[in-house]
Design a protein around this motif. Structure first.
Motif, PDB file in Angstrom:
ATOM      1  N   LEU A 180       0.843  -1.192   0.000  1.00  0.00           N
ATOM      2  CA  LEU A 180       0.000   0.000   0.000  1.00  0.00           C
ATOM      3  C   LEU A 180       0.880   1.244   0.000  1.00  0.00           C
ATOM      4  O   LEU A 180       1.954   1.251   0.608  1.00  0.00           O
ATOM      5  CB  LEU A 180      -0.880   0.049   1.243  1.00  0.00           C
ATOM      6  N   GLU A 181       0.430   2.272  -0.673  1.00  0.00           N
ATOM      7  CA  GLU A 181       1.133   3.548  -0.595  1.00  0.00           C
ATOM      8  C   GLU A 181       1.068   4.059   0.836  1.00  0.00           C
ATOM      9  O   GLU A 181       0.109   3.790   1.572  1.00  0.00           O
ATOM     10  CB  GLU A 181       0.518   4.535  -1.578  1.00  0.00           C
ATOM     11  N   ASP A 182       2.083   4.803   1.247  1.00  0.00           N
ATOM     12  CA  ASP A 182       2.239   5.207   2.646  1.00  0.00           C
ATOM     13  C   ASP A 182       1.010   5.879   3.238  1.00  0.00           C
ATOM     14  O   ASP A 182       0.659   5.631   4.391  1.00  0.00           O
ATOM     15  CB  ASP A 182       3.450   6.129   2.808  1.00  0.00           C
ATOM     16  N   ASP A 183       0.326   6.727   2.476  1.00  0.00           N
ATOM     17  CA  ASP A 183      -0.811   7.452   3.040  1.00  0.00           C
ATOM     18  C   ASP A 183      -2.035   6.560   3.270  1.00  0.00           C
ATOM     19  O   ASP A 183      -3.001   6.980   3.910  1.00  0.00           O
ATOM     20  CB  ASP A 183      -1.181   8.655   2.172  1.00  0.00           C
ATOM     21  N   LEU A 184      -2.009   5.303   2.804  1.00  0.00           N
ATOM     22  CA  LEU A 184      -3.125   4.378   3.015  1.00  0.00           C
ATOM     23  C   LEU A 184      -2.891   3.402   4.165  1.00  0.00           C
ATOM     24  O   LEU A 184      -3.830   2.776   4.645  1.00  0.00           O
ATOM     25  CB  LEU A 184      -3.407   3.576   1.739  1.00  0.00           C
ATOM     26  N   ILE A 185      -1.646   3.271   4.603  1.00  0.00           N
ATOM     27  CA  ILE A 185      -1.334   2.313   5.661  1.00  0.00           C
ATOM     28  C   ILE A 185      -2.046   2.718   6.947  1.00  0.00           C
ATOM     29  O   ILE A 185      -1.966   3.864   7.381  1.00  0.00           O
ATOM     30  CB  ILE A 185       0.195   2.219   5.877  1.00  0.00           C
ATOM     31  N   GLY A 186      -2.765   1.751   7.523  1.00  0.00           N
ATOM     32  CA  GLY A 186      -3.479   1.994   8.779  1.00  0.00           C
ATOM     33  C   GLY A 186      -4.846   2.625   8.605  1.00  0.00           C
ATOM     34  O   GLY A 186      -5.527   2.894   9.587  1.00  0.00           O
ATOM     35  N   ASP A 187      -5.276   2.876   7.380  1.00  0.00           N
ATOM     36  CA  ASP A 187      -6.580   3.479   7.123  1.00  0.00           C
ATOM     37  C   ASP A 187      -7.621   2.360   7.043  1.00  0.00           C
ATOM     38  O   ASP A 187      -7.622   1.574   6.110  1.00  0.00           O
ATOM     39  CB  ASP A 187      -6.525   4.256   5.799  1.00  0.00           C
ATOM     40  N   PRO A 188      -8.537   2.250   8.032  1.00  0.00           N
ATOM     41  CA  PRO A 188      -9.494   1.144   8.049  1.00  0.00           C
ATOM     42  C   PRO A 188     -10.594   1.313   6.999  1.00  0.00           C
ATOM     43  O   PRO A 188     -10.892   2.417   6.563  1.00  0.00           O
ATOM     44  CB  PRO A 188     -10.084   1.208   9.461  1.00  0.00           C
ATOM     45  N   GLY A 189     -11.182   0.183   6.601  1.00  0.00           N
ATOM     46  CA  GLY A 189     -12.342   0.198   5.719  1.00  0.00           C
ATOM     47  C   GLY A 189     -12.042   0.457   4.260  1.00  0.00           C
ATOM     48  O   GLY A 189     -12.919   0.870   3.512  1.00  0.00           O
ATOM     49  N   LEU A 190     -10.812   0.195   3.828  1.00  0.00           N
ATOM     50  CA  LEU A 190     -10.454   0.426   2.434  1.00  0.00           C
ATOM     51  C   LEU A 190     -11.084  -0.631   1.531  1.00  0.00           C
ATOM     52  O   LEU A 190     -11.302  -1.765   1.925  1.00  0.00           O
ATOM     53  CB  LEU A 190      -8.935   0.386   2.268  1.00  0.00           C
ATOM     54  N   SER A 191     -11.368  -0.247   0.302  1.00  0.00           N
ATOM     55  CA  SER A 191     -11.874  -1.171  -0.698  1.00  0.00           C
ATOM     56  C   SER A 191     -11.035  -1.019  -1.955  1.00  0.00           C
ATOM     57  O   SER A 191     -10.748   0.097  -2.375  1.00  0.00           O
ATOM     58  CB  SER A 191     -13.355  -0.826  -1.009  1.00  0.00           C
ATOM     59  N   PHE A 192     -10.617  -2.153  -2.527  1.00  0.00           N
ATOM     60  CA  PHE A 192      -9.733  -2.127  -3.698  1.00  0.00           C
ATOM     61  C   PHE A 192     -10.446  -2.763  -4.891  1.00  0.00           C
ATOM     62  O   PHE A 192     -10.969  -3.868  -4.794  1.00  0.00           O
ATOM     63  CB  PHE A 192      -8.434  -2.861  -3.421  1.00  0.00           C
ATOM     64  N   THR A 193     -10.435  -2.070  -5.997  1.00  0.00           N
ATOM     65  CA  THR A 193     -11.022  -2.582  -7.229  1.00  0.00           C
ATOM     66  C   THR A 193      -9.902  -2.772  -8.242  1.00  0.00           C
ATOM     67  O   THR A 193      -9.112  -1.872  -8.465  1.00  0.00           O
ATOM     68  CB  THR A 193     -12.060  -1.603  -7.787  1.00  0.00           C
TER      69      THR A 193
END
Length: 138
Positions: free
Chosen positions: A118-131
């Motif tokens: 994951l790119e640094d600004d996404l690490i630890g961000d809960p509830g992510l969805s990847f398409t």
């Protein structure tokens, strides 16, 4: 026809699910399933491509292109789990993994897996969805 536990069914209490697949006529029929099966901490995702030749002819010299989700990148961590010889090219400009397979007999399966960061600004961000999308022009 193949009957199997389906990716969206993790509870069998209701004993009901709907699933649709296209059955092609005789000839080549490459079927690919993409699974996110593991997280490594909060910064890495494991994926697996399950490759099946459901057709009546062997496949040779075929390409599979996987367009990675936005916010992820590849750092050359991949392996062939089973099913033949594969090479991988990473197209960083288009964020795509391009797999080349040498041969897959009718009725046989193969599996390749890889990890994305994951790119640094996404690490630890809960509830992510990847398409993302995978395709193979056969």
């Amino acid at each position: 026809m193949e009957i199997d536990a389906l990716p969206v069914e993790d509870n069998f209490n209701d004993n009901a699910i709907q699933w649709q697949n296209t059955i092609n006529p005789f000839g080549p029929n490459l079927h690919i399933e993409k699974w996110n099966y593991n997280w490594w901490g909060q910064e890495r995702i494991d994926y697996e491509l399950r490759i099946k030749n459901l057709g009546t002819e062997p496949l040779d010299n075929f390409w599979i292109t996987d367009t990675l989700p936005a916010g992820t990148y590849f750092d050359n961590d991949w392996n062939v789990n089973h099913g033949g010889y594969y090479t991988l090219t990473y197209d960083a400009a288009n964020n795509q993994l391009i797999f080349w397979g040498d041969w897959l007999d009718s009725g046989n399966t193969a599996s390749v897996s890889f990890r994305l960061n994951l790119e640094d600004d996404l690490i630890g961000d809960p509830g992510l969805s990847f398409t993302n999308a995978v395709n193979a022009p056969i």
